[in-house]
Design a protein around this motif. Structure first.
Motif, short mmCIF file in Angstrom:
data_model
loop_
_atom_site.label_atom_id
_atom_site.label_comp_id
_atom_site.label_asym_id
_atom_site.label_seq_id
_atom_site.Cartn_x
_atom_site.Cartn_y
_atom_site.Cartn_z
N ASP A 64 0.85 -1.20 0.00
CA ASP A 64 0.00 0.00 0.00
C ASP A 64 0.89 1.25 0.00
N GLU A 65 1.96 1.18 0.78
CA GLU A 65 2.95 2.27 0.79
C GLU A 65 3.60 2.41 -0.58
N TRP A 66 3.93 1.29 -1.22
CA TRP A 66 4.53 1.34 -2.54
C TRP A 66 3.61 1.99 -3.57
N VAL A 67 2.35 1.64 -3.54
CA VAL A 67 1.41 2.22 -4.50
C VAL A 67 1.38 3.73 -4.35
N VAL A 68 1.43 4.21 -3.12
CA VAL A 68 1.34 5.64 -2.85
C VAL A 68 2.61 6.38 -3.26
N ARG A 69 3.79 5.88 -2.85
CA ARG A 69 5.01 6.68 -3.01
C ARG A 69 6.08 6.05 -3.89
N GLY A 70 5.84 4.85 -4.41
CA GLY A 70 6.82 4.20 -5.27
C GLY A 70 7.69 3.21 -4.50
N ILE A 71 8.47 2.43 -5.26
CA ILE A 71 9.32 1.38 -4.70
C ILE A 71 10.76 1.88 -4.71
N LEU A 72 11.40 1.86 -3.55
CA LEU A 72 12.79 2.30 -3.46
C LEU A 72 13.72 1.15 -3.85
N PRO A 73 14.86 1.46 -4.47
CA PRO A 73 15.74 0.40 -4.99
C PRO A 73 16.17 -0.64 -3.96
N HIS A 74 16.38 -0.24 -2.72
CA HIS A 74 16.86 -1.18 -1.72
C HIS A 74 15.77 -2.08 -1.16
N GLU A 75 14.50 -1.84 -1.56
CA GLU A 75 13.37 -2.56 -0.97
C GLU A 75 13.05 -3.87 -1.68
N VAL A 76 13.58 -4.08 -2.86
CA VAL A 76 13.35 -5.32 -3.61
C VAL A 76 14.66 -5.73 -4.28
N PRO A 77 14.79 -7.00 -4.68
CA PRO A 77 16.00 -7.40 -5.42
C PRO A 77 16.18 -6.56 -6.68
N GLU A 78 17.41 -6.24 -7.00
CA GLU A 78 17.71 -5.37 -8.14
C GLU A 78 17.10 -5.89 -9.44
#
Length: 246
Positions: A64-78
């Motif tokens: 839900d946070e991702w939908v609102v503000r986007g996915i940061l590079p360190h939050e998922v595998p590259e």
């Protein structure tokens, strides 16, 4: 009082519908949703509309946070970042500004009572972090340090792992409803948890609900989802998407 805890719907409207039908049959008094409402599923708009119509207590999840503000590079595998950002953009296209504002407004946790003597603390991953993973096989100390921070609670409810769980530690209970949208425990059925107060005592049951997996698979393709092969494999095999090579 009977409370149903559901989580991680991930835009799987058909699974949500079946779970809510099962909950209705069991004459539940309250529904609590532990986040991850729409991202990575084929029907985000129908899912969010349904959840907003049922008068549930809802807390925020990491997606839900991702939908609102986007996915940061360190939050998922590259290797997964680019496609997951494309999936987020597709999800945003399906939702209205009102839907996004709703996701943004969700609280990080909730506190409620099964009865006057049984307080519950509810959150998505840990009380202080939407992204931290506490796996089902973590040791007792990890559960106590990461999840059981509210000393007044008797029941702690977390999600995020897509693995249903009920565990008793020091006379208290930690539960995880697993996931409605897709589980990671190898069983391709939706899961949720019921907590039922019985004269000051309570029972905890893990419920599993079948849904039409192939109909959801078709929805990914019909709705032109940007990553359908991966997500249909996750649905059919009930495995974590980071562990799949497509």
């Amino acid at each position: 009082m009977k409370i149903a805890f559901i989580s991680d719907i991930h835009g799987n409207y058909l699974a949500l519908k079946k779970v809510l039908e099962d909950i209705e049959k069991k004459k539940v008094d309250q529904i609590v949703v532990l986040g991850d409402l729409v991202f990575r599923g084929p029907e985000p708009k129908k899912t969010i509309d349904k959840l907003r119509s049922i008068n549930a207590i809802v807390v925020k999840g990491n997606t839900d946070e991702w939908v609102v503000r986007g996915i940061l590079p360190h939050e998922v595998p590259e290797k997964d970042l680019e496609i997951m950002c494309r999936e987020r953009e597709w999800c945003l296209e399906q939702l209205t500004k009102e839907d996004i504002d709703y996701l943004n407004s969700l609280p990080l946790d909730a506190k409620l009572l099964v009865s006057k003597d049984i307080p519950i603390h509810v959150f998505h991953a840990t009380p202080s972090n939407l992204f931290e993973v506490v796996p089902p096989d973590a040791n007792t100390q990890v559960f106590q340090e990461k999840l059981m921070k509210d000393e007044h609670a008797m029941i702690y409810v977390y999600a995020h792992t897509h693995h249903p769980l009920a565990r008793y530690i020091g006379g208290k209970c930690v539960i995880n409803p697993g996931a409605v949208g897709y589980t990671f425990d190898g069983l391709a059925k939706a899961s949720y948890i019921l907590v039922d107060d019985r004269d000051g005592f309570y029972s905890v049951t893990i419920e599993r609900v079948s849904f039409d997996v192939e109909a959801v698979v078709q929805s990914y393709y019909l709705n032109k989802y940007p990553n359908p092969d991966l997500m249909t494999h996750v649905l059919r095999k009930a495995v974590h998407p980071f562990l799949v090579t497509c």
